[in-house]
Design a protein around this motif. Structure first.
Motif, short mmCIF file in Angstrom:
data_model
loop_
_atom_site.label_atom_id
_atom_site.label_comp_id
_atom_site.label_asym_id
_atom_site.label_seq_id
_atom_site.Cartn_x
_atom_site.Cartn_y
_atom_site.Cartn_z
N VAL A 73 0.84 -1.20 0.00
CA VAL A 73 0.00 0.00 0.00
C VAL A 73 0.87 1.25 0.00
O VAL A 73 1.86 1.33 0.71
CB VAL A 73 -0.93 -0.01 1.24
CG1 VAL A 73 -1.66 1.30 1.39
CG2 VAL A 73 -1.91 -1.16 1.14
N ASP A 74 0.47 2.26 -0.79
CA ASP A 74 1.25 3.50 -0.80
C ASP A 74 0.40 4.75 -0.55
O ASP A 74 0.91 5.84 -0.52
CB ASP A 74 2.05 3.56 -2.10
CG ASP A 74 1.74 4.69 -3.03
OD1 ASP A 74 0.57 4.96 -3.26
OD2 ASP A 74 2.70 5.29 -3.53
N ALA A 75 -0.91 4.58 -0.31
CA ALA A 75 -1.78 5.70 0.05
C ALA A 75 -2.87 5.20 1.00
O ALA A 75 -3.50 4.17 0.73
CB ALA A 75 -2.40 6.33 -1.19
N VAL A 76 -3.08 5.93 2.11
CA VAL A 76 -4.03 5.51 3.14
C VAL A 76 -4.83 6.71 3.62
O VAL A 76 -4.28 7.80 3.82
CB VAL A 76 -3.28 4.89 4.35
CG1 VAL A 76 -4.23 4.57 5.49
CG2 VAL A 76 -2.53 3.64 3.94
N VAL A 77 -6.13 6.50 3.83
CA VAL A 77 -6.96 7.52 4.47
C VAL A 77 -6.60 7.52 5.96
O VAL A 77 -6.72 6.48 6.62
CB VAL A 77 -8.47 7.20 4.29
CG1 VAL A 77 -9.32 8.20 5.06
CG2 VAL A 77 -8.84 7.19 2.83
N VAL A 78 -6.14 8.67 6.46
CA VAL A 78 -5.76 8.75 7.88
C VAL A 78 -6.71 9.62 8.68
O VAL A 78 -6.60 9.69 9.91
CB VAL A 78 -4.30 9.24 8.06
CG1 VAL A 78 -3.32 8.24 7.48
CG2 VAL A 78 -4.08 10.61 7.47
N GLY A 79 -7.65 10.28 8.01
CA GLY A 79 -8.62 11.09 8.73
C GLY A 79 -9.78 11.49 7.84
O GLY A 79 -9.63 11.63 6.62
N ILE A 80 -10.94 11.65 8.47
CA ILE A 80 -12.12 12.19 7.79
C ILE A 80 -12.30 13.60 8.33
O ILE A 80 -12.40 13.80 9.55
CB ILE A 80 -13.37 11.34 8.07
CG1 ILE A 80 -13.15 9.90 7.58
CG2 ILE A 80 -14.61 11.97 7.41
CD1 ILE A 80 -14.25 8.93 7.98
N VAL A 81 -12.31 14.58 7.44
CA VAL A 81 -12.34 15.99 7.84
C VAL A 81 -13.76 16.39 8.23
O VAL A 81 -14.70 16.22 7.45
CB VAL A 81 -11.84 16.88 6.67
CG1 VAL A 81 -11.96 18.35 7.05
CG2 VAL A 81 -10.40 16.52 6.32
N ASP A 82 -13.89 16.92 9.44
CA ASP A 82 -15.16 17.47 9.89
C ASP A 82 -15.32 18.89 9.37
O ASP A 82 -16.39 19.28 8.89
CB ASP A 82 -15.27 17.47 11.43
CG ASP A 82 -15.28 16.06 11.97
OD1 ASP A 82 -16.02 15.22 11.44
OD2 ASP A 82 -14.56 15.80 12.95
N SER A 83 -14.26 19.68 9.50
CA SER A 83 -14.26 21.04 8.98
C SER A 83 -12.82 21.55 8.98
O SER A 83 -11.96 20.98 9.66
CB SER A 83 -15.15 21.97 9.82
OG SER A 83 -14.62 22.10 11.12
N PHE A 84 -12.59 22.61 8.21
CA PHE A 84 -11.31 23.29 8.26
C PHE A 84 -11.53 24.72 7.80
O PHE A 84 -12.54 25.05 7.19
CB PHE A 84 -10.24 22.58 7.42
CG PHE A 84 -10.46 22.57 5.94
CD1 PHE A 84 -9.92 23.56 5.12
CD2 PHE A 84 -11.20 21.56 5.35
CE1 PHE A 84 -10.13 23.55 3.76
CE2 PHE A 84 -11.40 21.53 3.99
CZ PHE A 84 -10.86 22.52 3.20
N GLU A 85 -10.58 25.57 8.13
CA GLU A 85 -10.68 26.97 7.76
C GLU A 85 -9.59 27.29 6.75
O GLU A 85 -8.44 26.91 6.95
CB GLU A 85 -10.51 27.84 9.00
CG GLU A 85 -10.68 29.31 8.76
CD GLU A 85 -10.60 30.11 10.03
OE1 GLU A 85 -10.25 31.29 9.94
OE2 GLU A 85 -10.88 29.56 11.11
N TYR A 86 -9.97 27.95 5.69
CA TYR A 86 -9.03 28.34 4.64
C TYR A 86 -9.17 29.84 4.43
O TYR A 86 -10.26 30.33 4.19
CB TYR A 86 -9.36 27.58 3.35
CG TYR A 86 -8.67 28.12 2.12
CD1 TYR A 86 -7.30 27.98 1.96
CD2 TYR A 86 -9.39 28.77 1.13
CE1 TYR A 86 -6.66 28.47 0.83
CE2 TYR A 86 -8.77 29.26 0.00
CZ TYR A 86 -7.40 29.11 -0.15
OH TYR A 86 -6.77 29.59 -1.27
N ARG A 87 -8.07 30.55 4.56
CA ARG A 87 -8.06 32.00 4.32
C ARG A 87 -7.07 32.29 3.22
O ARG A 87 -5.90 31.94 3.33
CB ARG A 87 -7.68 32.75 5.57
CG ARG A 87 -8.70 32.62 6.65
CD ARG A 87 -8.34 33.45 7.83
NE ARG A 87 -9.31 33.22 8.90
CZ ARG A 87 -9.28 33.83 10.04
NH1 ARG A 87 -8.33 34.71 10.30
NH2 ARG A 87 -10.17 33.56 10.95
N LYS A 88 -7.52 32.92 2.20
CA LYS A 88 -6.68 33.24 1.07
C LYS A 88 -5.89 34.51 1.32
O LYS A 88 -6.30 35.43 1.93
CB LYS A 88 -7.53 33.40 -0.20
CG LYS A 88 -6.73 33.47 -1.43
CD LYS A 88 -7.65 33.38 -2.61
CE LYS A 88 -6.84 33.37 -3.89
NZ LYS A 88 -7.65 33.32 -5.05
#
Length: 88
Positions: A73-88
């Protein structure tokens, strides 16, 4: 690690040793603003991510160690995102 959006599932009845009982998802890498960020990746998932969810993906040796140091295996889901903040 990178963010991705689950866009599908992959089924394989024949798998290499070390991949038994692993759910495989098709994930589209995304930028923080939600736009596509490259080619889709097949990822192993042991935490139960579903279609349309935003996930955190780990790749390379870090991903392999999570499953087994000898797994292909070379790619694994390590988290499910509940929310995040992105500021440009």
């Amino acid at each position: 690690m990178f963010l991705g959006k689950v866009v599908g599932s992959v089924w394989a009845t024949q798998k290499e040793a070390g991949m038994e009982n692993l759910k495989l998802l098709l994930v589209q890498p995304i930028h923080a603003d939600g736009t596509d960020a490259g080619t889709q990746v097949i990822c192993a998932d042991r935490i139960g991510a579903g279609h349309g969810e935003t996930v955190i993906i780990s790749r390379g040796s870090s991903a392999r160690i999570l499953i087994s140091k000898d797994s292909p295996v070379d790619a694994v889901v390590v988290g499910i995102v509940d929310s995040f903040e992105y500021r440009k």
